[in-house]
Design a protein around this motif. Structure first.
Motif, PDB file in Angstrom:
ATOM      1  N   ASP A  23      35.570  38.382  52.010  1.00 51.32           N
ATOM      2  CA  ASP A  23      35.031  37.350  51.232  1.00 51.32           C
ATOM      3  C   ASP A  23      36.347  36.972  50.485  1.00 51.32           C
ATOM      4  OD1 ASP A  23      32.735  37.079  51.373  1.00 51.32           O
ATOM      5  OD2 ASP A  23      31.634  38.448  50.789  1.00 51.32           O
ATOM      6  N   SER A  24      36.758  36.018  50.185  1.00 48.68           N
ATOM      7  CA  SER A  24      37.673  35.290  49.904  1.00 48.68           C
ATOM      8  C   SER A  24      37.564  34.212  48.790  1.00 48.68           C
ATOM      9  CB  SER A  24      39.019  34.503  50.642  1.00 48.68           C
ATOM     10  OG  SER A  24      39.394  35.192  51.752  1.00 48.68           O
ATOM     11  N   VAL A  25      36.687  34.128  49.126  1.00 46.29           N
ATOM     12  CA  VAL A  25      36.089  32.911  47.790  1.00 46.29           C
ATOM     13  C   VAL A  25      34.761  33.495  47.606  1.00 46.29           C
ATOM     14  CG1 VAL A  25      35.284  31.002  49.193  1.00 46.29           C
ATOM     15  CG2 VAL A  25      35.421  30.664  47.100  1.00 46.29           C
ATOM     16  N   LEU A  26      34.285  34.012  45.674  1.00 47.58           N
ATOM     17  CA  LEU A  26      33.272  33.366  45.402  1.00 47.58           C
ATOM     18  C   LEU A  26      32.343  33.276  44.915  1.00 47.58           C
ATOM     19  CD1 LEU A  26      33.747  37.226  43.835  1.00 47.58           C
ATOM     20  CD2 LEU A  26      32.403  37.340  46.061  1.00 47.58           C
ATOM     21  N   GLY A  40      23.038  29.620  39.078  1.00 43.63           N
ATOM     22  CA  GLY A  40      23.209  30.584  39.912  1.00 43.63           C
ATOM     23  C   GLY A  40      24.157  29.891  40.359  1.00 43.63           C
ATOM     24  N   HIS A  41      24.570  29.082  40.912  1.00 44.42           N
ATOM     25  CA  HIS A  41      26.142  28.119  41.305  1.00 44.42           C
ATOM     26  C   HIS A  41      26.585  27.051  40.206  1.00 44.42           C
ATOM     27  CE1 HIS A  41      28.080  26.477  45.082  1.00 44.42           C
ATOM     28  NE2 HIS A  41      28.770  27.096  44.024  1.00 44.42           N
ATOM     29  N   ALA A  42      27.178  28.711  39.833  1.00 43.18           N
ATOM     30  CA  ALA A  42      28.240  27.486  38.595  1.00 43.18           C
ATOM     31  C   ALA A  42      29.517  26.368  38.755  1.00 43.18           C
ATOM     32  CB  ALA A  42      28.363  27.895  36.739  1.00 43.18           C
ATOM     33  N   GLY A  43      29.922  27.372  40.122  1.00 45.46           N
ATOM     34  CA  GLY A  43      31.121  27.110  40.530  1.00 45.46           C
ATOM     35  C   GLY A  43      31.590  28.533  41.276  1.00 45.46           C
ATOM     36  N   SER A  82      24.818  37.423  31.137  1.00 47.11           N
ATOM     37  CA  SER A  82      25.539  38.220  32.247  1.00 47.11           C
ATOM     38  C   SER A  82      26.461  37.290  33.039  1.00 47.11           C
ATOM     39  CB  SER A  82      25.354  38.957  33.323  1.00 47.11           C
ATOM     40  OG  SER A  82      23.967  38.245  33.743  1.00 47.11           O
ATOM     41  N   TRP A  83      27.594  37.243  33.243  1.00 42.30           N
ATOM     42  CA  TRP A  83      28.525  36.259  34.120  1.00 42.30           C
ATOM     43  C   TRP A  83      28.720  37.154  35.310  1.00 42.30           C
ATOM     44  CZ3 TRP A  83      30.663  31.482  32.393  1.00 42.30           C
ATOM     45  CH2 TRP A  83      30.849  30.604  34.019  1.00 42.30           C
ATOM     46  N   SER A  84      28.854  37.161  36.455  1.00 43.74           N
ATOM     47  CA  SER A  84      28.412  38.028  38.238  1.00 43.74           C
ATOM     48  C   SER A  84      28.907  37.016  38.479  1.00 43.74           C
ATOM     49  CB  SER A  84      27.096  38.868  38.374  1.00 43.74           C
ATOM     50  OG  SER A  84      26.915  39.373  37.135  1.00 43.74           O
ATOM     51  N   PHE A  85      30.231  37.831  39.857  1.00 41.42           N
ATOM     52  CA  PHE A  85      31.212  36.903  41.082  1.00 41.42           C
ATOM     53  C   PHE A  85      30.376  37.019  42.065  1.00 41.42           C
ATOM     54  CE2 PHE A  85      34.485  36.230  37.520  1.00 41.42           C
ATOM     55  CZ  PHE A  85      33.999  34.712  38.089  1.00 41.42           C
ATOM     56  N   VAL A  86      29.812  36.089  43.062  1.00 40.42           N
ATOM     57  CA  VAL A  86      29.234  37.195  43.700  1.00 40.42           C
ATOM     58  C   VAL A  86      29.186  36.647  45.074  1.00 40.42           C
ATOM     59  CG1 VAL A  86      26.826  37.128  44.513  1.00 40.42           C
ATOM     60  CG2 VAL A  86      26.640  36.876  42.067  1.00 40.42           C
ATOM     61  N   SER A  87      29.402  37.538  46.232  1.00 40.11           N
ATOM     62  CA  SER A  87      29.207  36.999  47.181  1.00 40.11           C
ATOM     63  C   SER A  87      28.457  36.776  47.861  1.00 40.11           C
ATOM     64  CB  SER A  87      29.507  38.478  48.171  1.00 40.11           C
ATOM     65  OG  SER A  87      29.638  38.251  49.448  1.00 40.11           O
ATOM     66  N   THR A  89      27.877  36.081  51.420  1.00 41.92           N
ATOM     67  CA  THR A  89      27.723  36.323  52.763  1.00 41.92           C
ATOM     68  C   THR A  89      26.847  37.987  52.370  1.00 41.92           C
ATOM     69  OG1 THR A  89      30.138  38.105  52.369  1.00 41.92           O
ATOM     70  CG2 THR A  89      29.725  35.469  53.618  1.00 41.92           C
ATOM     71  N   ASP A  90      26.832  38.216  51.438  1.00 39.85           N
ATOM     72  CA  ASP A  90      26.325  39.770  50.816  1.00 39.85           C
ATOM     73  C   ASP A  90      25.525  39.786  49.155  1.00 39.85           C
ATOM     74  OD1 ASP A  90      25.431  42.504  50.698  1.00 39.85           O
ATOM     75  OD2 ASP A  90      26.507  43.376  51.802  1.00 39.85           O
ATOM     76  N   PRO A  91      24.269  38.953  49.364  1.00 35.89           N
ATOM     77  CA  PRO A  91      24.531  38.563  47.844  1.00 35.89           C
ATOM     78  C   PRO A  91      24.453  39.585  46.749  1.00 35.89           C
ATOM     79  CG  PRO A  91      22.802  37.166  49.201  1.00 35.89           C
ATOM     80  CD  PRO A  91      23.883  38.629  50.235  1.00 35.89           C
ATOM     81  N   GLU A  92      23.955  41.177  47.389  1.00 29.96           N
ATOM     82  CA  GLU A  92      23.997  42.614  46.562  1.00 29.96           C
ATOM     83  C   GLU A  92      25.230  42.888  46.012  1.00 29.96           C
ATOM     84  OE1 GLU A  92      22.277  45.187  49.582  1.00 29.96           O
ATOM     85  OE2 GLU A  92      20.684  45.039  49.780  1.00 29.96           O
ATOM     86  N   ILE A  93      26.511  42.430  47.015  1.00 25.90           N
ATOM     87  CA  ILE A  93      27.417  42.129  45.901  1.00 25.90           C
ATOM     88  C   ILE A  93      28.379  41.502  45.206  1.00 25.90           C
ATOM     89  CG2 ILE A  93      29.836  42.631  46.724  1.00 25.90           C
ATOM     90  CD1 ILE A  93      29.795  42.935  49.889  1.00 25.90           C
ATOM     91  N   ARG A  94      28.219  42.269  43.302  1.00 27.72           N
ATOM     92  CA  ARG A  94      28.581  41.516  42.662  1.00 27.72           C
ATOM     93  C   ARG A  94      29.316  42.322  41.716  1.00 27.72           C
ATOM     94  NH1 ARG A  94      23.566  38.218  41.372  1.00 27.72           N
ATOM     95  NH2 ARG A  94      24.226  37.895  39.633  1.00 27.72           N
ATOM     96  N   ILE A  95      30.099  40.973  40.841  1.00 27.58           N
ATOM     97  CA  ILE A  95      30.989  41.860  40.377  1.00 27.58           C
ATOM     98  C   ILE A  95      30.865  40.959  38.769  1.00 27.58           C
ATOM     99  CG2 ILE A  95      33.564  41.535  39.858  1.00 27.58           C
ATOM    100  CD1 ILE A  95      32.308  41.030  43.258  1.00 27.58           C
ATOM    101  N   SER A  96      31.036  41.918  37.922  1.00 25.46           N
ATOM    102  CA  SER A  96      30.150  41.776  36.737  1.00 25.46           C
ATOM    103  C   SER A  96      31.863  41.641  35.903  1.00 25.46           C
ATOM    104  CB  SER A  96      29.530  43.042  35.931  1.00 25.46           C
ATOM    105  OG  SER A  96      28.017  43.573  36.873  1.00 25.46           O
ATOM    106  N   ALA A  97      32.016  40.281  35.262  1.00 26.43           N
ATOM    107  CA  ALA A  97      32.729  40.085  34.418  1.00 26.43           C
ATOM    108  C   ALA A  97      32.550  40.594  33.160  1.00 26.43           C
ATOM    109  CB  ALA A  97      32.857  38.681  34.542  1.00 26.43           C
TER     110      ALA A  97
END
Length: 238
Positions: A23-26, A40-43, A82-87, A89-97
């Motif tokens: 995933d190059s973009v989240l 859920g999709h601010a950008g 919370s602000w998360s960067f989410v995949s 392709t795999d919504p379980e992958i979340r990078i917490s800001a």
């Protein structure tokens, strides 16, 4: 000479293949203490490694779509849950800001923003399926091929658009020649070269009605480097 060309082609193929596997973009999933402001999709967004630290990045103007009524500056105050960067392709992958590094309660939230980068620290371990960009150090050449990625609103698949570098704008943004299109939702996505090195972030883009041409002006990496190099922020800070 032939061997050099073959090696270059192989390298580009490897990059294309590896980028396709990661995933190059989240997408930015934003939650506030008052749920009616959640988005859920601010950008779009991406992860960037710089000076051995990992940053989660999106466009500053994404705050227009991820804010409470009380937010008037580049600051969440006490409103953000919370602000998360989410995949996608795999919504379980979340990078917490983590900490918003360029938070500024004196900077009015307005267009155009002063350097269209919103930069977070992150303590989350980066999953193996997420691509880490690094900043290009070589000077861009006019006519050079560049690419941007992002998730249009309502799409479960990212778009990758090819363009060419036209030069810099008066404000220091990049100017790219890209196909006409509607790229809403892609704001904050990465802009990169043939080798996958980051050169900017998806910022300003619109169709000029008078000339019927696409105006596409990503924010360059200079603002990012300025705020990080001049910041007292450290990853071990709370």
């Amino acid at each position: 000479m032939k061997r050099t060309i073959v090696l270059l082609l192989l390298f580009l193929l490897v990059f294309e293949w590896s980028a396709a596997q990661k995933d190059s973009v989240l997408v930015c999933d934003v939650k506030f203490k008052t749920p009616k402001f959640d988005n859920g999709h601010a950008g779009s967004g991406f992860l960037l490694k710089y000076k051995n630290q990992i940053y989660a990045c999106t466009a500053k103007h994404v705050l227009f779509f991820a804010k409470t009524d009380a937010m008037k500056t580049i600051s969440f105050g006490d409103d953000l849950e919370s602000w998360s960067f989410v995949s996608k392709t795999d919504p379980e992958i979340r990078i917490s800001a983590g900490k918003l590094i360029n938070e500024d309660g004196t900077e009015t939230l307005a267009m155009p923003p002063n350097g269209d980068w919103l930069v977070f620290g992150t303590h989350t371990e980066v999953p193996s399926g997420i691509h880490l960009f690094e900043i290009r150090t070589n000077v861009l050449k006019v006519g050079e091929r560049l690419y941007f990625m992002g998730y249009p609103y309502g799409s479960n698949h990212p778009m990758k658009v090819e363009g060419s570098f036209k030069g810099y704008t008066e404000t220091g943004n990049l100017s790219l020649d890209v196909p006409k299109g509607t790229y809403n939702g892609c704001s904050g996505g990465p802009v990169f070269d043939d080798q996958g090195q980051l050169v900017g972030l998806v910022s300003l883009g619109y169709i000029d009605q008078k000339t019927d041409t696409m105006v596409f002006e990503p924010a360059s990496t200079e603002y990012f480097k300025k705020i990080i190099d001049n910041s007292s922020f450290r990853m071990d800070n709370p």
